[in-house]
Design an enzyme around this catalytic site. Structure first.
Site, PDB file in Angstrom:
ATOM      1  N   GLU A 151     -15.439   4.487 -88.489  1.00 30.52           N
ATOM      2  CA  GLU A 151     -14.908   5.504 -87.563  1.00 30.52           C
ATOM      3  C   GLU A 151     -13.436   5.182 -87.255  1.00 30.52           C
ATOM      4  O   GLU A 151     -13.080   4.007 -87.120  1.00 30.52           O
ATOM      5  CB  GLU A 151     -15.752   5.428 -86.272  1.00 30.52           C
ATOM      6  CG  GLU A 151     -15.331   6.343 -85.145  1.00 30.52           C
ATOM      7  CD  GLU A 151     -16.180   6.108 -83.877  1.00 30.52           C
ATOM      8  OE1 GLU A 151     -16.914   5.087 -83.800  1.00 30.52           O
ATOM      9  OE2 GLU A 151     -16.100   6.945 -82.970  1.00 30.52           O
ATOM     10  N   LYS A 159     -17.611  14.651 -84.338  1.00 30.22           N
ATOM     11  CA  LYS A 159     -18.587  13.878 -83.540  1.00 30.22           C
ATOM     12  C   LYS A 159     -19.093  14.684 -82.350  1.00 30.22           C
ATOM     13  O   LYS A 159     -18.303  15.153 -81.524  1.00 30.22           O
ATOM     14  CB  LYS A 159     -17.915  12.583 -83.070  1.00 30.22           C
ATOM     15  CG  LYS A 159     -18.851  11.604 -82.340  1.00 30.22           C
ATOM     16  CD  LYS A 159     -18.091  10.319 -82.007  1.00 30.22           C
ATOM     17  CE  LYS A 159     -18.976   9.240 -81.429  1.00 30.22           C
ATOM     18  NZ  LYS A 159     -18.250   7.974 -81.198  1.00 30.22           N
ATOM     19  N   CYS A 179     -20.892   7.135 -85.304  1.00 27.48           N
ATOM     20  CA  CYS A 179     -21.247   6.080 -84.348  1.00 27.48           C
ATOM     21  C   CYS A 179     -22.345   6.464 -83.359  1.00 27.48           C
ATOM     22  O   CYS A 179     -23.508   6.525 -83.713  1.00 27.48           O
ATOM     23  CB  CYS A 179     -19.977   5.603 -83.655  1.00 27.48           C
ATOM     24  SG  CYS A 179     -20.150   3.910 -83.030  1.00 27.48           S
ATOM     25  N   VAL A 215     -19.962  -1.215 -80.474  1.00 27.31           N
ATOM     26  CA  VAL A 215     -19.760  -2.301 -79.511  1.00 27.31           C
ATOM     27  C   VAL A 215     -21.084  -2.695 -78.842  1.00 27.31           C
ATOM     28  O   VAL A 215     -21.163  -3.733 -78.215  1.00 27.31           O
ATOM     29  CB  VAL A 215     -18.713  -1.938 -78.435  1.00 27.31           C
ATOM     30  CG1 VAL A 215     -17.336  -1.791 -79.059  1.00 27.31           C
ATOM     31  CG2 VAL A 215     -19.088  -0.667 -77.685  1.00 27.31           C
TER      32      VAL A 215
HETATM   33  C1  ACM Z   1     -18.989   4.576 -80.511  1.00 29.34           C
HETATM   34  O1  ACM Z   1     -19.512   5.702 -80.520  1.00 29.34           O
HETATM   35  N1  ACM Z   1     -17.798   4.376 -81.065  1.00 29.34           N
HETATM   36  C2  ACM Z   1     -19.676   3.438 -79.910  1.00 29.34           C
END
Ligand code: ACM
Length: 271
Positions: A38, A118, A151, A178
């Site tokens: 990402e 996203k 992510c 993370v």
């Molecule tokens: C994330 O969505 N970058 C943890």
């Protein structure tokens, strides 16, 4: 089909440097499809939306897409990567205006582009990005159907399910993780949808003021039965490649009498 991922630690704000590093890493990869993390050309933390806007680019008209298209053509591999996408068309159903999406982009060696924006923004991304407006698109790569998530989307089973129901055989998942959930969640998402999954995470850390984020690597390629076909270390720059038969993802049977799609009880599912 040879599928792969590149795990590395992008340098914040250094788009040209990151693109050069990606080109160097992909030079000998010999894949048909490779997935990068990402926001892998810009880094993850931004001081403000205006700083993010300076690094965001239109798709496919910007210099990052131009560089990726050349790399895809020269290395004869489709590339999926994460980048901030600048769009002045506005969000679907809303007035025109500048939007910035946290997008996964795919380019093929023939120069065809596809974009997924996203949908589920994580933490302070909510202050910076616009939430995605596309209903989980599936892209053609030859005869193989490709889906993309970014992510935090892994936490929402409906996202992967939507892609799988639309025919995705391989889910590409650029990430900057993370938290510790995704490595197991993605095995479950792959298993419950019987799809291949490429989780391309990053390594390293970023600091901005009193914020510090450490990214936890361990990128992985998962088979439709949940087997790990390849797995990277927690903090190494690595390319992982697996040879797969994407047709395996067309078979949704887990026993001779249980097909995970045909056995769904949509008549019982509701909020
Ligand atoms: C994330 O969505 N970058 C943890």
């Amino acid at each position: 089909m040879r599928i792969g991922l590149l795990q590395f630690a992008p340098q914040p704000g250094a788009v040209r440097t990151n693109l050069d590093r990606i080109a160097h890493a992909l030079a000998n990869a010999r894949t048909d499809l490779i997935v990068l993390p990402e926001l892998c050309t810009t880094g993850y933390l931004f001081a403000s939306r205006s700083e993010l806007a300076r690094l965001a680019e239109p798709v496919p008209a910007g210099p990052t897409c131009e560089a990726m298209a050349a790399l895809s053509r020269d290395s004869n591999t489709a590339i999926v990567w994460g980048m901030p996408e600048l769009s002045d068309t506005g969000r679907r159903g809303q007035p025109a205006g500048t939007c910035i999406f946290n997008s996964a982009v795919m380019v093929t060696p023939q120069g065809r582009f596809h974009t997924y924006r996203k949908a589920h923004l994580f933490l302070d991304e909510k202050d910076l990005f616009d939430p995605g407006d596309s209903p989980f698109p599936v892209f053609d790569l030859g005869s193989v159907k490709i889906g993309a998530l970014v992510c935090f989307d892994h936490f929402f089973p409906e996202a992967a399910r939507s892609l799988a129901l639309r025919g995705a055989q391989i889910i590409c998942h650029p990430s900057n993780l993370v938290l510790e959930y995704a490595h197991t969640n993605t095995i479950t998402r792959a298993t419950e949808n019987r799809v291949f999954w490429i989780l391309a995470n990053r390594t390293g850390s970023e600091t901005l003021g009193d914020k510090r984020l450490a990214f936890n690597g361990r990128s992985q390629i998962i088979a439709p039965d949940g087997r790990l076909l390849g797995c990277a270390g927690p903090d190494s720059e690595e390319t992982i490649i697996s040879e797969i038969d994407p047709a395996e993802a067309l078979d949704k049977k887990v026993t001779p009498r249980n097909d995970l799609f045909l056995d769904r009880r949509t008549d019982l599912y509701s909020a």
